[in-house]
Design an enzyme around this catalytic site. Structure first.
Site, mmCIF file in Angstrom:
data_model
loop_
_atom_site.group_PDB
_atom_site.id
_atom_site.type_symbol
_atom_site.label_atom_id
_atom_site.label_comp_id
_atom_site.label_asym_id
_atom_site.label_seq_id
_atom_site.Cartn_x
_atom_site.Cartn_y
_atom_site.Cartn_z
ATOM 1 N N ASP A 1 0.823 -1.194 0.000
ATOM 2 C CA ASP A 1 0.000 0.000 0.000
ATOM 3 C C ASP A 1 0.863 1.252 0.000
ATOM 4 O O ASP A 1 1.210 1.800 1.032
ATOM 5 C CB ASP A 1 -0.946 -0.058 1.186
ATOM 6 C CG ASP A 1 -1.717 -1.371 1.152
ATOM 7 O OD1 ASP A 1 -2.343 -1.622 0.119
ATOM 8 O OD2 ASP A 1 -1.643 -2.135 2.118
ATOM 9 N N THR A 2 1.163 1.693 -1.203
ATOM 10 C CA THR A 2 2.135 2.739 -1.481
ATOM 11 C C THR A 2 1.527 3.631 -2.546
ATOM 12 O O THR A 2 0.451 3.366 -3.048
ATOM 13 C CB THR A 2 3.443 2.088 -1.989
ATOM 14 O OG1 THR A 2 3.756 0.975 -1.160
ATOM 15 C CG2 THR A 2 4.617 3.039 -1.977
#
Length: 558
Positions: free
Chosen positions: A367-368
Site C-alpha cells: 500500500d504505497t
C-alpha cells in the site's frame, strides 16, 4: 519513445484507460485531484520538483490509506542538465529498537514477518521514524523554485473542502475496518456511525489541514522539532511506541547515486540500496538479455517461464545480499555485472522450473503511491512514497490528522540477518522509481506501489516497452506475473493454456485478480511531446499541459 511496432501476443488484453498527450508538462499520479494539484503548480510557474511535492502532499489527503507525512520513500530526480539524484527519505528504526523486539511466529516463505499480536503491523510499536516530510521539503529546497507555503496550498484546500470518496478508497476502508475501528481518530474519520465511508460521500480533514498550515509556516521543523513532533512522541510514549524526540532530531535524508545498467541499447537507471529495485532490475534485465524475448510473444509460456526464473534468481540473491548499505556490505558491482548474469542464466532450464538459492553470500506492504512528473525545462521526477500498510499502523496522532506508518514491518523480525532490526537502520524497500535513456535522451519514467511486487512489475513494464514494443498505455496496463520462489501468481488475462503449460514445467501457479498496484508513467517522444499513462489498478490519472502564451507582440483588436 518511438511509435510501437506490433509483435506477437499470446496474452491479449484491452486497455481500460486512455493516455494523455502534452507538450509543456505532464503529471501522473494515482488520484486525479493529486494530478490536478501538480498541474496547478506547473501552470503557476513551478518546475517538476515543485509539482511532484505538491502532488505528494495532495495524495496525503486524497489517498490517506497509502501515503502521509509520517511515511517515507524514494524520489528519483533527473535535472534539466542531465544529472540524476535519488533522495532517500526512507524511515529508520528508532534508537530504542532491538533485533529481538518482536516474537516471531514463522520462517516460511511469505510468513517470515509474522509476529505475536501483529505488533509490527498495527499500533505504536509498528511505527518507524518518519522521513517523508523532511525528504519532500529537502527536494523542494534543493531543486524546486517555489516556496513551501505555495506548494502546500492545493493540499490544504483539499483537506479543508474535502473531496468525494472513490470506490477504491471505500474498498480500502472496508478491507481494513477492523483495525481502523480500534483507533478513535480513524474510526471517526473513516467509519462514521461505525460504517465505512461509501463512494460519493465527502471526506473532510480539518485537523490535518491545520497541521499542513503549521508546516507551511514552520517548515519540516514543525515535525522534527516542534508541535507535531511532540504530539507524535507523546502518543508513542503513552502507547508502547519507541520513537522519541532524539529520533526525530537525528533523522537525516540521504542523497544517493542511482544504479545504471543497460538493456538492448537503453540505459536503465534506478535507486540503489537500501532499495532492491535498481540492483535487481538491472540483474534481471542482464539475464533476459540473453534471450530474444520479443519473438517469444507477450504472455507466452516461454516468456512467462523466463520472467519467473529471473525473478526467483533475483529474490534468492536479494534475501542475503541487499539491505541498508550503512549496516550491510552490498555486492552491487557483482550483482549488476553481466558476467554474473551469464553464470546465472546458464543454469536456467527452459522445460523445468527450478528452486534457486543465492549465487553469492552476503516484506513489505503493498500500500504505497507513486507520482511521475515532467516539465517543459527537462526536469523529471519519479517518486514512490508510502506509510507502508493500508493506513499504516492504523494509528492517527490525536489532534493532528497525521496517520503513522507501520514501516517496522519491512524489517526481518528474526535476529542475525541482513534485514534484521538495528537502531537507526533504514528500512529495506522494493520501490522502483525508474527512468530509461536512449542515446542520452530520456525515453520514459515509471513507477508503482505494490511492495515485493513493485520491482518485478516495473521490470515487466520495461520489457513490455522495449521487447514487446507496447505503447505506454499498454505497458502499464498489461497483465502481470509474480513470484519470489514459492507460488507463481498470474493475473487473470494470462491464458489458461499458458497456466497449464507452466504447471507442467513445475511452477506452482495461482490466479490473482491483481499483481501490485497502479503504475503510472511518462514517455518522452521524438517530436518533443509527452505521453502520460496510468493503469486500471488504482485511481491513476494523467494531466497534460499543452498550448502556451500568446505569440510575442500579439494584440486583441476589434
Amino acid at each position: 519513445m518511438n511509435a510501437p511496432v506490433p509483435v506477437p501476443r499470446v496474452a491479449d488484453f484491452t486497455c481500460e484507460k486512455k493516455p494523455a498527450s502534452g507538450s509543456r508538462g505532464m503529471v501522473v499520479t494515482n488520484h486525479p485531484l493529486a494530478s490536478a494539484a501538480g498541474a496547478q503548480i506547473l501552470l503557476a510557474g513551478g518546475n517538476a520538483i515543485d509539482a511532484a511535492v505538491a502532488s505528494l502532499f495532495a495524495l496525503t489527503v486524497a489517498e490517506p490509506m497509502m501515503v502521509g507525512i509520517l511515511g517515507g520513500g524514494l524520489s528519483h530526480i533527473r535535472l534539466a542538465d542531465g544529472r540524476h539524484v535519488v533522495i532517500d527519505n526512507l524511515s529508520t528504526a528508532p534508537g530504542k529498537a532491538t533485533a529481538e523486539m518482536y516474537e516471531c511466529l514463522s520462517d516460511e516463505i511469505g510468513k517470515q514477518r509474522d509476529t505475536r499480536d501483529r505488533q509490527n503491523v498495527v499500533g505504536a510499536k509498528a511505527v518507524a521514524v518518519p522521513g517523508a516530510l523532511k525528504g519532500w521539503c529537502e527536494a523542494l529546497a534543493r531543486f524546486g523554485t517555489l516556496p513551501l507555503a505555495e506548494v502546500l496550498q492545493p493540499a490544504i484546500g483539499l483537506a479543508e473542502r474535502g473531496f468525494v470518496v472513490t470506490p477504491y478508497l471505500s474498498n480500502c476502508i472496508t478491507d481494513n475496518a477492523g483495525d481502523l475501528a480500534r483507533d478513535p481518530g480513524l474510526a471517526a474519520m473513516l467509519l462514521p456511525g461505525g460504517k465505512p465511508l461509501q463512494p460519493g460521500m465527502r471526506l473532510v480533514q480539518s485537523d490535518y489541514a491545520a497541521s499542513l498550515k503549521l508546516i507551511a509556516a514552520e517548515g519540516p521543523d514543525a515535525l522534527y522539532g516542534g508541535k507535531l513532533g511532540r504530539a507524535l512522541t507523546d502518543y508513542m510514549a503513552a502507547n508502547g511506541g519507541l520513537i522519541d524526540q532524539a529520533d526525530l532530531a537525528n533523522y537525516r535524508i540521504e542523497l544517493r547515486e542511482p544504479i545504471r545498467g543497460s538493456y538492448r541499447g537503453y540505459e536503465i537507471i534506478g535507486p540503489p540500496p537500501p532499495s532492491s529495485s535498481g540492483v535487481h532490475i538491472t540483474q534481471m534485465l542482464n539475464i533476459l538479455e540473453g534471450y530474444d524475448i520479443g519473438s517469444l510473444g507477450f504472455g507466452s509460456t516461454d516468456a512467462v517461464h523466463l520472467l519467473a526464473e529471473a525473478l526467483k534468481i533475483a529474490f534468492a540473491d536479494r534475501a542475503v545480499a541487499t539491505a541498508d548499505p550503512a549496516f550491510v556490505k552490498v555486492p552491487v558491482a557483482r550483482l549488476i555485472d553481466k558476467a554474473y548474469a551469464d553464470e546465472r542464466r546458464a543454469l536456467i532450464e527452459m522445460e523445468q522450473a527450478k528452486s534457486w538459492t543465492a549465487g553469492l553470500s552476503g516484506g513489505e506492504s503493498a500500500d504505497t503511491t507513486h507520482v511521475t512528473v515532467a516539465d517543459a525545462m527537462g526536469n523529471v521526477v519519479s517518486a514512490t512514497q508510502t506509510i507502508n500498510g493500508l493506513f499504516g499502523a492504523c494509528v492517527q496522532i490525536p489532534g493532528t490528522g497525521m496517520i503513522a506508518n507501520n514501516y517496522m514491518y519491512n524489517f526481518d523480525p528474526h535476529p542475525g540477518r541482513a534485514l534484521s532490526i538495528a537502531p537507526g537502520k533504514r528500512v529495506f524497500t522494493s520501490m522502483a522509481p525508474m527512468m530509461a535513456l536512449k542515446e542520452g535522451r530520456i525515453a520514459f519514467a515509471l513507477g508503482l506501489p505494490g511492495a515485493l511486487r513493485i520491482f518485478p512489475s516495473a521490470l515487466q513494464a520495461i520489457v513490455n516497452l522495449i521487447d514487446h514494443r507496447m505503447s505506454l498505455q499498454e505497458a502499464v496496463e498489461a497483465p502481470r506475473v509474480w513470484t519470489e520462489g514459492g507460488v507463481l501468481e498470474l493475473e487473470e488475462a494470462i491464458p489458461e493454456a499458458v497456466a497449464q503449460a507452466l504447471i507442467a514445467r513445475g511452477h506452482k501457479v495461482v490466479r490473482s485478480p491483481r499483481v501490485a498496484g497502479g503504475m503510472n508513467a511518462i514517455a518522452f517522444n521524438p517530436d518533443g511531446t509527452l505521453t502520460g499513462a496510468a493503469c486500471w489498478r488504482a485511481d491513476g490519472t494523467p494531466v497534460a499541459i499543452s498550448g502556451g502564451l500568446a505569440r510575442a507582440g500579439a494584440r486583441f483588436t476589434i
